[in-house]
Scaffold this motif. Structure first.
Motif, PDB file in Angstrom:
ATOM      1  N   ASP A  77       4.885 -14.154  -3.041  1.00  0.00           N
ATOM      2  CA  ASP A  77       3.846 -14.853  -3.804  1.00  0.00           C
ATOM      3  C   ASP A  77       3.244 -13.911  -4.841  1.00  0.00           C
ATOM      4  O   ASP A  77       2.062 -13.560  -4.808  1.00  0.00           O
ATOM      5  CB  ASP A  77       2.768 -15.379  -2.853  1.00  0.00           C
ATOM      6  CG  ASP A  77       1.785 -16.307  -3.551  1.00  0.00           C
ATOM      7  OD1 ASP A  77       2.057 -16.709  -4.696  1.00  0.00           O
ATOM      8  OD2 ASP A  77       0.737 -16.611  -2.945  1.00  0.00           O
TER       9      ASP A  77
ATOM     10  N   SER B 273       0.065 -15.199  -7.063  1.00  0.00           N
ATOM     11  CA  SER B 273      -1.292 -15.042  -6.532  1.00  0.00           C
ATOM     12  C   SER B 273      -1.772 -13.610  -6.722  1.00  0.00           C
ATOM     13  O   SER B 273      -2.931 -13.359  -7.060  1.00  0.00           O
ATOM     14  CB  SER B 273      -1.337 -15.415  -5.049  1.00  0.00           C
ATOM     15  OG  SER B 273      -1.137 -16.795  -4.868  1.00  0.00           O
TER      16      SER B 273
ATOM     17  N   THR C 114      -4.951 -12.242  -8.981  1.00  0.00           N
ATOM     18  CA  THR C 114      -6.064 -11.473  -8.415  1.00  0.00           C
ATOM     19  C   THR C 114      -6.225 -10.114  -9.078  1.00  0.00           C
ATOM     20  O   THR C 114      -7.340  -9.693  -9.421  1.00  0.00           O
ATOM     21  CB  THR C 114      -5.858 -11.269  -6.902  1.00  0.00           C
ATOM     22  OG1 THR C 114      -5.774 -12.551  -6.267  1.00  0.00           O
ATOM     23  CG2 THR C 114      -7.003 -10.466  -6.295  1.00  0.00           C
TER      24      THR C 114
END
Length: 349
Positions: free
Chosen positions: A7, A10, A14
């Protein structure tokens, strides 16, 4: 959110930078030029639908594996075919190991299947034992095995695999064997059931270009079985045109490129023991895996978060049945990347 590794989106959302990604068990090499060029050339075909039967790709796979093209069904990655199998077969009862790839159970339970789990034991390295044989009964419709298993990286003894296959045949149980990581083993031919396809109608094998050929983003998998009716039902159990023209062209080119696969095997053979030794030296309990990833235990709190703050992704395996908090999986990557990972792990620990 995803139940799997890889992932990266993500992470970038962030932290604003790409991660050093050890969470996905994919090739660390760049896509070979011939495969990349084949996919680019296929862009000229995007104005029309792709071949829904993947004829050219299946012909290439037929020659590659030495089996009839009619025994091959291609799909949008192995996961697509797992869900198609569940929808086509609609088994009432099934057996999976624990831990193993979660999408087997996820796909089966969509159709109300009652799924049992055969627990694997850390004491013997999470290997499948003969204790699984009594669990295969005439009441069992389907058995899923992952060879080598994800996340443990362990293969099953070949003689025991054949005993399991015989037992399934005697009980009328379909044996679905996920061999998506087989090409990355040191001796793939010693661990595949491909030669058994002609003798067993109840055998189905899953393969993919994801791990060994670097095509995770293009999504390309295939399944092998002599059961033509089952493959036809699987083809009807999902949307048409499952495989894009780009993926079909890239798959054909990848099958012609054996040198990249050999280079990847050499890398794994060299770097996997080094990574295992490095993790062990840091106090981790490392499962003796055979594939391009390692399962390990390290009880330090919030390890994935601490590594992420330093730019590294690993796979948290706490959501695997049969594992729990403290279990993680790390891919085998290049010498430099593995060295950087071990350096950061040492800083964190």
């Amino acid at each position: 959110m995803t139940d799997h590794g890889g992932d990266w989106a993500s992470f970038e959302g962030t932290y604003g930078v790409p991660p050093l990604d050890f969470s996905a068990n994919v090739s660390p090499f760049e896509l070979p030029a011939a495969v990349r060029n084949a996919a680019k050339a296929a862009l000229t075909e995007t104005g029309r639908y792709p071949d829904p039967q993947c004829r050219a790709l299946r012909k290439k796979l037929s020659a590659y594996h030495g089996i009839p093209a009619a025994w091959i069904l291609c799909g949008n990655g192995a996961a697509d075919l797992i869900y198609r199998l569940a929808g086509a077969r609609r088994p009432r009862t099934a057996l999976v190991t624990a831990p193993t790839f979660s999408e087997y159970e996820n796909a089966l339970t969509l159709w109300g299947c009652r799924v049992s789990r055969f627990s694997l034991n850390e004491a013997n390295g999470f290997s499948i034992t003969e204790d699984i044989l009594p669990a295969i009964t005439p009441e069992l419709d389907l058995l899923f095995l992952c060879e080598p298993n994800n996340p443990t990286g362990r293969t099953t003894d070949r003689l025991l695999l054949e005993q399991i296959l015989d037992r399934c045949a005697a009980c009328g149980t379909l044996l679905a064997v996920d061999e998506c990581f087989n090409d990355l083993l040191d001796d793939p031919a010693a661990h595949t059931l491909l030669e058994s396809l002609q003798r067993y109608e109840n055998l189905l094998i899953l393969r993919a270009f994801t791990k060994s050929r670097g095509l995770a983003g293009l999504r390309l998998g295939y399944t092998l079985s002599q059961d033509a009716a089952l493959l036809e039902a699987m083809a009807r159990s999902g949307p048409p045109w499952a495989v894009s023209a780009l993926a079909q062209a890239a798959g054909i080119a990848a099958l012609e490129d054996q040198e990249s696969l050999k280079a990847l095997r050499r890398l794994i053979r060299r770097e996997q023991p080094r990574l295992a030794a490095g993790l062990s030296a840091l106090g981790c309990r490392v499962c003796p895996g055979e594939a391009n990833y390692l399962l390990f235990f390290q009880g330090i709190p919030a390890l994935p978060q601490k590594l992420a703050q330093r730019g590294v992704l690993i796979r948290d395996c706490s959501n695997y049945h049969g594992l729990g908090h403290g279990w993680y999986r790390a891919a085998v990557r290049t010498e430099a990347e593995n060295g950087e990972f071990l350096k950061i792990m040492k800083e964190v620990l």
